[in-house]
Design a protein around this motif. Structure first.
Motif, mmCIF file in Angstrom:
data_model
loop_
_atom_site.group_PDB
_atom_site.id
_atom_site.type_symbol
_atom_site.label_atom_id
_atom_site.label_comp_id
_atom_site.label_asym_id
_atom_site.label_seq_id
_atom_site.Cartn_x
_atom_site.Cartn_y
_atom_site.Cartn_z
ATOM 1 N N ALA A 1 0.832 -1.203 0.000
ATOM 2 C CA ALA A 1 0.000 0.000 0.000
ATOM 3 C C ALA A 1 0.867 1.253 0.000
ATOM 4 C CB ALA A 1 -0.924 -0.013 1.212
ATOM 5 N N LEU A 2 1.931 1.234 0.796
ATOM 6 C CA LEU A 2 2.830 2.389 0.852
ATOM 7 C C LEU A 2 3.534 2.601 -0.487
ATOM 8 C CD1 LEU A 2 6.089 3.167 1.315
ATOM 9 C CD2 LEU A 2 4.316 4.660 2.215
ATOM 10 N N LEU A 3 4.029 1.544 -1.100
ATOM 11 C CA LEU A 3 4.734 1.662 -2.374
ATOM 12 C C LEU A 3 3.828 2.246 -3.451
ATOM 13 C CD1 LEU A 3 6.735 -1.704 -2.436
ATOM 14 C CD2 LEU A 3 7.530 0.555 -1.735
ATOM 15 N N ALA A 4 2.545 1.892 -3.415
ATOM 16 C CA ALA A 4 1.600 2.425 -4.386
ATOM 17 C C ALA A 4 1.355 3.916 -4.178
ATOM 18 C CB ALA A 4 0.279 1.666 -4.303
ATOM 19 N N GLN A 5 1.461 4.383 -2.952
ATOM 20 C CA GLN A 5 1.171 5.778 -2.639
ATOM 21 C C GLN A 5 2.297 6.727 -3.039
ATOM 22 O OE1 GLN A 5 -0.435 6.579 1.393
ATOM 23 N NE2 GLN A 5 -0.708 4.372 1.543
ATOM 24 N N VAL A 6 3.549 6.271 -2.935
ATOM 25 C CA VAL A 6 4.665 7.189 -3.145
ATOM 26 C C VAL A 6 5.090 7.313 -4.593
ATOM 27 C CG1 VAL A 6 5.538 6.852 -0.809
ATOM 28 C CG2 VAL A 6 6.407 5.410 -2.664
ATOM 29 N N GLY A 7 4.566 6.466 -5.458
ATOM 30 C CA GLY A 7 4.925 6.529 -6.862
ATOM 31 C C GLY A 7 6.086 5.623 -7.207
ATOM 32 N N ALA B 1 5.691 -12.216 6.697
ATOM 33 C CA ALA B 1 6.230 -11.140 5.860
ATOM 34 C C ALA B 1 7.727 -11.272 5.631
ATOM 35 C CB ALA B 1 5.925 -9.787 6.495
ATOM 36 N N LEU B 2 8.422 -11.915 6.537
ATOM 37 C CA LEU B 2 9.878 -12.001 6.427
ATOM 38 C C LEU B 2 10.321 -12.864 5.259
ATOM 39 C CD1 LEU B 2 10.839 -12.353 10.191
ATOM 40 C CD2 LEU B 2 10.736 -10.282 8.786
ATOM 41 N N THR B 3 9.460 -13.764 4.797
ATOM 42 C CA THR B 3 9.844 -14.656 3.707
ATOM 43 C C THR B 3 8.970 -14.484 2.472
ATOM 44 O OG1 THR B 3 8.466 -16.383 4.731
ATOM 45 C CG2 THR B 3 10.827 -16.423 5.208
ATOM 46 N N GLU B 4 8.014 -13.546 2.501
ATOM 47 C CA GLU B 4 7.135 -13.316 1.361
ATOM 48 C C GLU B 4 7.725 -12.261 0.454
ATOM 49 O OE1 GLU B 4 2.437 -12.206 0.518
ATOM 50 O OE2 GLU B 4 3.110 -12.871 2.486
ATOM 51 N N ARG B 5 7.659 -12.497 -0.856
ATOM 52 C CA ARG B 5 8.206 -11.552 -1.820
ATOM 53 C C ARG B 5 7.260 -10.364 -1.973
ATOM 54 N NH1 ARG B 5 10.012 -14.900 -7.026
ATOM 55 N NH2 ARG B 5 11.203 -13.009 -7.437
ATOM 56 N N ILE B 6 7.847 -9.191 -2.230
ATOM 57 C CA ILE B 6 7.076 -7.964 -2.348
ATOM 58 C C ILE B 6 7.189 -7.434 -3.772
ATOM 59 C CG2 ILE B 6 6.737 -5.635 -1.458
ATOM 60 C CD1 ILE B 6 8.342 -6.586 1.016
ATOM 61 N N ASP B 7 6.098 -7.546 -4.547
ATOM 62 C CA ASP B 7 6.090 -7.018 -5.908
ATOM 63 C C ASP B 7 7.351 -7.436 -6.661
ATOM 64 O OD1 ASP B 7 4.662 -3.874 -4.789
ATOM 65 O OD2 ASP B 7 3.722 -5.784 -5.186
ATOM 66 N N ALA B 8 7.688 -8.706 -6.567
ATOM 67 C CA ALA B 8 8.966 -9.190 -7.092
ATOM 68 C C ALA B 8 9.077 -9.020 -8.601
ATOM 69 C CB ALA B 8 9.171 -10.647 -6.708
ATOM 70 N N ALA B 9 7.945 -9.058 -9.302
ATOM 71 C CA ALA B 9 8.002 -8.940 -10.760
ATOM 72 C C ALA B 9 8.522 -7.574 -11.188
ATOM 73 C CB ALA B 9 6.613 -9.179 -11.347
ATOM 74 N N ASP B 10 8.178 -6.544 -10.420
ATOM 75 C CA ASP B 10 8.602 -5.187 -10.749
ATOM 76 C C ASP B 10 9.897 -4.795 -10.066
ATOM 77 O OD1 ASP B 10 6.324 -4.789 -12.302
ATOM 78 O OD2 ASP B 10 5.147 -4.214 -10.562
ATOM 79 N N ARG B 11 10.235 -5.481 -8.988
ATOM 80 C CA ARG B 11 11.378 -5.066 -8.173
ATOM 81 C C ARG B 11 12.272 -6.255 -7.862
ATOM 82 N NH1 ARG B 11 9.766 -2.330 -3.094
ATOM 83 N NH2 ARG B 11 11.700 -1.235 -3.373
ATOM 84 N N PRO B 12 12.895 -6.864 -8.873
ATOM 85 C CA PRO B 12 13.739 -8.026 -8.613
ATOM 86 C C PRO B 12 14.875 -7.686 -7.669
ATOM 87 C CG PRO B 12 14.142 -7.151 -10.809
ATOM 88 C CD PRO B 12 12.929 -6.441 -10.280
#
Length: 248
Positions: free
Chosen positions: A98-104, A125-136
């Motif tokens: 949610a934060l990443l979407a807000q800041v651009g 959360a420690l082992t889950e990928r975050i938007d990995a397709a866009d942010r390898p």
């Protein structure tokens, strides 16, 4: 030993963190610059430390308020070569997304989320990928928080080293801004639990000697603020140019 400058931001101003007592924090007074404007202070910190990473503690968010997205956007525009380690009270991966979407996208691409053990709802959360397709290559950072010998850890992060990411911050809150020396005992405890982790310390640094002792104890970096604002750490000469705004 890498110095990572810290920007503690509350209600749009940079404040001086002391012993983790957030209700008593006051606007920062620094030998590096005048005033408490986040952009001005951040540029001065990064310039002095020749830093390409800035740790941002959003104290509004950490106390249950909204993330200061306007401040993050301003910092992103003013410090184009800097990565931001952001501690904004993230309870889970959903909060990070949610934060990443807000800041651009431009600022989001330079944010590494810090999961503080005091804030995490669970350890998934420690082992889950975050938007990995866009942010390898994005990897979370875990902050193991404690105050006065007590772990701040509702999710039980301290007892699950197998879930820890590669970078772990050892945060001893009562030593922050207290000039009492780094907590090398807790650093050693965490190192025993995860020998391969890259450990970053926080709190207590009084000068260069403390940083040297921390490096010998196994820390690869240390979060610093008060020692920089007080002029107790000399300026670092940038090697091959810096990435921290004018004069880096």
């Amino acid at each position: 030993m890498e110095w990572i400058p810290v920007l503690d931001v509350m209600q749009g101003r940079v404040v001086r963190a002391v012993r983790g007592d957030r209700r008593s924090y006051q606007p920062v007074v620094s030998v590096l610059c005048a005033g408490s404007d986040p952009v001005t202070v951040a540029q001065a910190l990064c310039r002095h430390a020749a830093a390409s990473v800035l740790y941002i503690a959003d104290l509004d968010a950490l106390q249950g308020g909204a993330v200061q997205t306007d401040v993050l956007r301003a910092l992103g525009a003013a410090l184009p070569g800097v990565r931001f380690w952001l501690d904004a009270g993230f309870a889970d991966v959903v909060a990070v997304r949610a934060l990443l979407a807000q800041v651009g996208p431009e600022v989001a691409a330079r944010i590494d989320p810090v999961y503080a053990s005091e804030s995490l709802r669970d350890t998934q959360a420690l082992t889950e990928r975050i938007d990995a397709a866009d942010r390898p290559g994005l990897r979370a950072i875990l902050s193991l928080d404690r105050r006065d010998g007590q772990r701040l850890d509702p999710a039980g992060c301290w007892e699950q080293p197998a879930r820890w990411p590669a970078r772990v911050i050892v945060m001893t809150l009562e030593r922050v801004g207290a000039h009492t020396g780094p907590d090398l005992d807790t650093l050693a405890e965490v190192q025993r639990r995860a020998p391969a982790a890259r450990l970053i310390g926080a709190g207590g640094v009084r000068g260069v000697d403390d940083l040297q002792a921390a490096a010998q104890a196994g820390a690869v970096a240390w979060l610093v603020a008060s020692a920089l604002h007080d002029g107790r750490l000399p300026p670092v000469r940038a090697q091959g140019g810096g990435g921290c705004g004018p004069g880096a």
